[in-house]
Design an enzyme around this catalytic site. Structure first.
Site, PDB file in Angstrom:
ATOM      1  N   ARG A   1       0.941  -1.240  -0.025  1.00 39.61           N
ATOM      2  CA  ARG A   1       0.000  -0.066  -0.012  1.00 39.61           C
ATOM      3  C   ARG A   1       0.968   1.134  -0.045  1.00 39.61           C
ATOM      4  O   ARG A   1       1.534   1.543   0.888  1.00 39.61           O
ATOM      5  CB  ARG A   1      -1.099   0.013   1.387  1.00 39.61           C
ATOM      6  CG  ARG A   1      -1.869   1.171   1.251  1.00 39.61           C
ATOM      7  CD  ARG A   1      -3.047   1.241   2.154  1.00 39.61           C
ATOM      8  NE  ARG A   1      -2.551   1.038   3.602  1.00 39.61           N
ATOM      9  CZ  ARG A   1      -3.539   1.278   4.492  1.00 39.61           C
ATOM     10  NH1 ARG A   1      -4.820   1.658   4.233  1.00 39.61           N
ATOM     11  NH2 ARG A   1      -3.202   1.348   5.749  1.00 39.61           N
TER      12      ARG A   1
ATOM     13  N   ASP B   1      -3.922   2.743  14.711  1.00 36.67           N
ATOM     14  CA  ASP B   1      -3.139   3.321  13.593  1.00 36.67           C
ATOM     15  C   ASP B   1      -3.436   4.832  13.121  1.00 36.67           C
ATOM     16  O   ASP B   1      -4.341   5.319  13.989  1.00 36.67           O
ATOM     17  CB  ASP B   1      -2.994   2.333  12.452  1.00 36.67           C
ATOM     18  CG  ASP B   1      -4.563   2.352  11.538  1.00 36.67           C
ATOM     19  OD1 ASP B   1      -5.389   3.149  12.139  1.00 36.67           O
ATOM     20  OD2 ASP B   1      -4.420   1.635  10.690  1.00 36.67           O
TER      21      ASP B   1
END
Length: 538
Positions: A172, A446
């Protein structure tokens, strides 16, 4: 940071160039990056400016809307390009920061129970703080992981991959909004996502092809079909420059912004030669819901812990992605289970039951697979997905134009505010140590989940809402909650830290508290923590 010119108009931090990181950027790659930047960055800047214009309209009371229902994207009989064999089974994908060699190896390998994910998404985005050191270490790890040669040593153990038994590598890259401030071309910062994609593709595409495999990528934070077009143009430029056939690179885009949920079909249409699917990025979507509608007093979001896929607009959003993707021959991936294993058997059992219920619901709706953030939950997630995929599930009774606008439903509680504050302090404590995701209160926090807490606290404060217990949210209240939770976290961490570290821990947490308080209560909500005007060093 001192820089040097390492190519015509291409500047690079001197201390990193004078190390073994230099080998990541051979002259051919520098030339490629320069050409890609010059061709594509002007349009990227226009797209980012268009985001600001749209947000200005939302701030004045408008809401995102569906586009033309008679367009070729909606009415045409197109399908995405045939999906490569290795991408037809994606029941469980595990994600984590790409800069940690140990974590990358663990993601790609079997867990203690012998269970292994189908795919491992090595992340330059939400789970990694984008310091330049982390970025460069991430490139090295990707280059070694693709052929299965990545290793990591400690005094007690050697970590290594089994090339014949490992999850497929996916990468990603960073989003359209981020620049890489450490690399400039003709004085202009390069796009971080372009950089990630180009460096990884340049170094690994031939290795993939030698293995008869496909270069696989995730792209985050897309907001508009024209942004998807920009990414597709980047894919084509990359393939042409490296002399690979168009369609060599395959991508999964995250549908994780509120504007994008209204343009799912249009986004997929733009990507049809390169797309293999879309992903329901639930946590960033919740953040985007709050951010986009931040000035709408009638859409003030509930406690973050209460917003789940059972909320009507969240369910409709997921099913919209499934219906559109499957009708176009593309995968529809489910969301992230953010648990980290609890310390007691009772807590782990409770977590396992929640993960199982969540993944069974995703499978019942028609998702082809899901995400987990910890190897412990691979097995329970895998159990929910009985088939290789569910491409034939097209939800014939579901209206893809169902209501997907968030609603202002309760609760709004003091516990919700405390959770946001705790996450802010703990996350900033990790951020200061160059860490982009932290295990805290039995969850993996996160950047996406931090952003929910940041945006929600800002929204509640901006509108000075009254909580369910009658207390009004003011700057004074938020500051007092920060003071209380700072003391609690300090005591909790001291109990797990040697006494000679207690003073240092106090100073660290105090700085983390102050930084979080500033970004949570700033007058204007910045679009992302990584683009805030507050000092959040990289």
């Amino acid at each position: 940071m001192s820089t040097i010119n390492v190519g015509e108009g291409f500047s690079f931090p001197k201390k990193f160039w004078e190390s073994d990181y230099q080998e990541l950027f051979p002259p051919e790659l520098i030339k490629l990056l320069k050409n890609l930047h010059e061709r594509l960055n002007p349009e990227r800047l226009r797209l980012l400016e268009a985001r600001k214009v749209r947000q200005g309209h939302y701030d004045k009371g408008e809401v995102p809307e569906f586009l033309d229902r008679n367009s070729e994207a909606v009415k045409g009989s197109w399908k995405v390009a045939p999906i490569p064999r290795e991408l037809l089974c994606r029941r469980v994908e595990i994600t984590g920061p790409v800069n940690s060699a140990k974590m990358v190896i663990n993601m790609l390998s079997r867990n203690e129970k012998g269970e292994r994910a189908d795919m491992a998404m090595l992340d330059f985005e939400d789970s990694m703080k984008p310091s330049f050191q982390n970025v460069l270490d991430g490139y090295k790890n990707v280059i070694l992981a693709v052929p299965g040669r990545l290793t990591y040593f400690t005094e007690e153990k050697k970590y290594q991959l089994n090339p014949n038994d490992m999850a497929y590598v996916m990468v990603r890259c960073r989003g359209l909004h981020l620049n890489e401030s450490n690399i400039k071309i003709n004085g202009e910062e390069i796009s971080a996502g372009l950089l990630d994609l180009a460096v990884c593709f340049f170094h690994t595409a031939r290795q993939y092809r030698l293995q008869n495999k496909t270069p696989k990528y995730y792209v985050p934070k897309c907001e508009h079909y024209l942004e998807a077009r920009w990414w597709n143009n980047l894919f084509v430029e990359l393939e042409r420059a490296t002399k690979f056939p168009i369609g060599t690179l395959r991508a999964t885009f995250l549908i994780e912004t509120l504007p994008a949920t209204f343009q799912v079909e249009e986004i997929l249409y733009e990507l049809r030669d390169h797309a293999v699917g879309l992903n329901v990025g639930r946590w960033d979507k919740i953040f985007s819901d709050i951010k986009v509608l931040r000035n709408h007093p009638e859409r003030i979001m509930a406690d973050r812990s209460s917003i789940n896929m059972e909320r009507s607009w969240m369910e409709n959003y997921a099913k919209r992605v499934i219906k559109i993707c499957h009708s176009r021959g593309a995968f529809a991936m489910g969301g992230m289970s953010a648990f980290t294993p609890g310390k007691s058997p009772e807590l782990r059992l409770e977590q396992t039951q929640k993960v199982s219920a969540d993944k069974r619901r995703e499978a019942q709706w028609g998702h082809d697979g899901c995400w987990v953030s910890h190897p412990y939950f691979i097995g329970v997630a895998m159990t929910a997905f009985k088939n290789e995929n569910q491409l034939k599930e097209t939800l014939p009774d579901f209206d893809k134009y169902s209501d997907i606008l968030p609603r202002s439903e309760g609760p709004h509680t003091m516990n919700g505010l405390r959770t946001n504050v705790r996450v802010g302090i703990a996350y900033m404590h990790g951020w200061m140590k160059d860490i982009g995701c932290v295990a805290f209160d039995n969850l993996m926090e996160d950047l996406a989940t931090l952003e929910i807490s940041r945006a929600q606290t800002w929204q509640w404060l901006h509108h000075q809402i009254t909580l369910d217990d009658g207390v009004q949210v003011t700057k004074g209240l938020v500051a007092s909650v920060f003071a209380d939770e700072f003391q609690k976290i300090l005591e909790e961490m001291k109990a797990e830290t040697s006494e000679n570290r207690h003073r240092e821990l106090f100073v660290e947490l105090e700085e983390a508290r102050d930084m979080a308080l500033r970004v949570f209560t700033q007058d204007e909500l910045s679009d992302f923590l990584t683009t805030t005007s507050e000092p959040v060093e990289f």
